[in-house]
Design an enzyme around this catalytic site. Sequence first.
Site, short mmCIF file in Angstrom:
data_model
loop_
_atom_site.label_atom_id
_atom_site.label_comp_id
_atom_site.label_asym_id
_atom_site.label_seq_id
_atom_site.Cartn_x
_atom_site.Cartn_y
_atom_site.Cartn_z
N SER A 1 7.69 1.85 -5.60
CA SER A 1 8.50 2.62 -6.54
C SER A 1 8.24 2.30 -8.01
CB SER A 1 10.00 2.44 -6.24
OG SER A 1 10.26 2.86 -4.93
N GLY B 1 2.01 0.12 -3.50
CA GLY B 1 3.14 0.23 -2.58
C GLY B 1 3.69 1.65 -2.49
N HIS B 2 4.59 1.84 -1.58
CA HIS B 2 5.17 3.16 -1.34
C HIS B 2 5.96 3.67 -2.54
CE1 HIS B 2 8.68 1.04 1.02
NE2 HIS B 2 8.38 0.40 -0.07
N ASN B 3 5.87 4.97 -2.74
CA ASN B 3 6.67 5.66 -3.75
C ASN B 3 6.28 5.35 -5.20
OD1 ASN B 3 8.49 5.37 -1.19
ND2 ASN B 3 9.30 7.12 -2.32
N GLN C 1 8.71 5.58 7.52
CA GLN C 1 8.02 5.95 6.29
C GLN C 1 7.50 7.37 6.48
OE1 GLN C 1 7.82 3.54 3.59
NE2 GLN C 1 9.38 2.62 4.91
#
Lengths: 337, 337, 337
Positions: C254, C234-236, C193
Amino acid sequence: MKLKEIAEMAGGKIVGDETLEVVGVRGVEDASSGHVTYLAGKQYLEALKQSKASAVLVEAVVDLDMTQIVVPNPALAFAKLLAFFHPQKRSKPGVDSRAVIGDNVRLGKNVTLSPFVCLGDNVVLGDNCVLYPGVFVGDDCVIGDDCLFYSNVTLYPETRVGNHVVLHSGAVIGADGFGYTLDEAGRHFKIPQIGTVKLEDHVEVGANSCIDRANLGVTLVREGTKIDNLVQIGHNCAIGPHSIIVSQAGIAGSCQLGSYVVIGGQVGIADHLKIGDKAMLMSQAGVARDVPDGAIEGGSPSLPRKEYGRLVALSHKLPEMAKRIKELEKRLDEIEK
Amino acid sequence: MKLKEIAEMAGGKIVGDETLEVVGVRGVEDASSGHVTYLAGKQYLEALKQSKASAVLVEAVVDLDMTQIVVPNPALAFAKLLAFFHPQKRSKPGVDSRAVIGDNVRLGKNVTLSPFVCLGDNVVLGDNCVLYPGVFVGDDCVIGDDCLFYSNVTLYPETRVGNHVVLHSGAVIGADGFGYTLDEAGRHFKIPQIGTVKLEDHVEVGANSCIDRANLGVTLVREGTKIDNLVQIGHNCAIGPHSIIVSQAGIAGSCQLGSYVVIGGQVGIADHLKIGDKAMLMSQAGVARDVPDGAIEGGSPSLPRKEYGRLVALSHKLPEMAKRIKELEKRLDEIEK
Amino acid sequence: MKLKEIAEMAGGKIVGDETLEVVGVRGVEDASSGHVTYLAGKQYLEALKQSKASAVLVEAVVDLDMTQIVVPNPALAFAKLLAFFHPQKRSKPGVDSRAVIGDNVRLGKNVTLSPFVCLGDNVVLGDNCVLYPGVFVGDDCVIGDDCLFYSNVTLYPETRVGNHVVLHSGAVIGADGFGYTLDEAGRHFKIPQIGTVKLEDHVEVGANSCIDRANLGVTLVREGTKIDNLVQIGHNCAIGPHSIIVSQAGIAGSCQLGSYVVIGGQVGIADHLKIGDKAMLMSQAGVARDVPDGAIEGGSPSLPRKEYGRLVALSHKLPEMAKRIKELEKRLDEIEK
């Protein structure tokens, strides 16, 4: 680096120009000249055509004017190249003078103890461990090699941790299980939680997640299990190996989870249940009975995926069903007249 | 210790050999010779028959070739014996030189301030309190006697804490309530949260749980209320006494919970609701209206338990119902022809 | 202060005695003589009649024997007066000798670094920032002016933070996104990450909330977005501007959230979804597909509010529907005979 070296590293075969100079790896959209990217699935082929990448990892050659590296698993190859080009920065090893070390502590080689780390008495810490600021490790904890604990992680006393374990910031391992019994005066009397927690090798625990110590015995997270942020794991659970638990899931006390289980986000599992190997629980599922090996369940209370899907679809037809019942009643009234 | 002494401690009557030598207490399955165990209910009698324990706490004599101690409440007696054999290890009292103490702080007798504890100005801390590393207590907090705060607990300024309060690692008491109002420019303007939090005697708060300070006035957790990990309690709530809130439950602002309420895991309660005495909310319930005294509710939006159970059962019959409606339509078509 | 000054500050017009002496602001029930309160809506008029306040902020004059200040937005005016009478206490500026500062750090003017704060290498910290004890800021983080980080906040390396950002205790910004891919041996291989997190101006993040760093690229929280406690992002993801995310909501990787979105408590949003501008998600909703601009959805899986309401109402009629089907069958049996 030459593309040829990249291909060797990825165990792949180049279709195109193997003398290409590679400067890094990037996602399809962010890649530019000199980057290697990857094709996650046929549906991304159009996006790939727009990409400025110089080369792409593919499972099988695609019809595209770009140098390709054919590998068995492009996602895995890409992840490995990412790890190669972006190695985890390791703090310089050494024990900061502002770290506190209890009596009778055994430190491995090459450990990093940041400022404001606090190790209790009789702690054993393996080689190459990195502890960020504010980590607290209680008395009698035993920690293996190559562990990485981010800032403000807490290990309560007697926690056992294997090798290659990663704990993200704010994770709390070994707090008391939640158990009370009413006393003679009708007060909640705390049931002493005298068990421990054991995390096996290659476990990763997300930020602010909690794994409670056992009442008696041990709460066990087996090898290779990966736990996301804000997850709750109750006392006396045994989980994994190689399971995945997504954020905000909660597993009540004394559950047994098998291998390669996948628990979706915000899933709740009632206490004392058995979740079989390779079972999958869809996000927000509420599980109130055992789940067999390989089953996929959703809904609250949870049902096998197909049944759950059918119920959701039918529930959306409730207005229509109500109308049809009314219609039937009218027609019958008519006939009965 | 002799079994006789154990029986006296537990207020029980021995049926069998009162000269037995006892070395400790254990669960039915883990017990071996010299251990006292307990019978949690008739359903565990078979397991007890396999147990290697030397004696068992029972509510009434059972048909078993093992020395028995008859007590009114075996679970409570067992918990008390556990506490006796496994007393909470107390850190040595004393103020570590690496703890920071603000101006005008009053420390009780026999307190433990670990390294990296930080007390703000005007803090009052009662006798026998133990603060683990990284605990932060803001200005003007007042804390009673015999409190235990694990590592990295935060008390925002002006928090009031009674006696015998236990806060687990990462618990945050008194962060701002979540309140905004749109300003002239359409931005969220923060409504100042100038109230406080008060935790009464014998409250326990789990790891990484959050109890927000009031907007105006006080967020109150009454005597003997026990809160699990990762629980959210909004501003201006008043909860308890003697209530139980299981992990990952969330209670929005200004709710009033009665005495002996039980809130299951992942329950959500909307703001400004009243939950009556001894009400129980089943796991994952979503509560959108007041709950009367003694009610048991489940589902989202929640319903009385029986109704909820009936709806779940009927929802499982939706495929059958759909079929029967279709069948009825066919039969009517036939008749109408 | 004179009421006249208060009215000027609030941009309002006094109806009544403008020479009144004001000592503070309070809620309707807690106000006493000398206090200004506010009328949140007509439904609180009865309570206001019982109030001991000396004056009240109103949107339009009400029939009441109390001095009134007519303002366009009483809630906003009240919030501003609260902020005026109860200014945020700022710790004395200065760098405590027990704070740790890495190499090549740039500190703005007038910053407060409390004991046990730890700044990594190359950190940039703007003017007037206040960091409470135990805050950890990883290498290469860049932080704007006027930020307030409460105790035990963690910023992983390379996090970017704008101006006027408030992070409550235990918030973890930039921990690894949750991403793995199976390797040849069937183990979960961690996808590095290597992205970052960016929090824009005026973002506020609640206690123990987690915002994960991007896999590649950036996880973005846009201007003025307010996030409650125990939220997972969460990521993105890209969120906001000016959105509201209530406690215990979880947003998978995302996702794209628009402006002025409101996410209720315990909502779950699956990955890669788009939530349109001004969309609202009711508490505990489970969102599995895109939500258009301005839509209000509830339920799991979520539906537009009206449909969701209808389904809930109809589901409550399931017992009746079952009965009516049975009745129809009987009547048909009768006829067919």
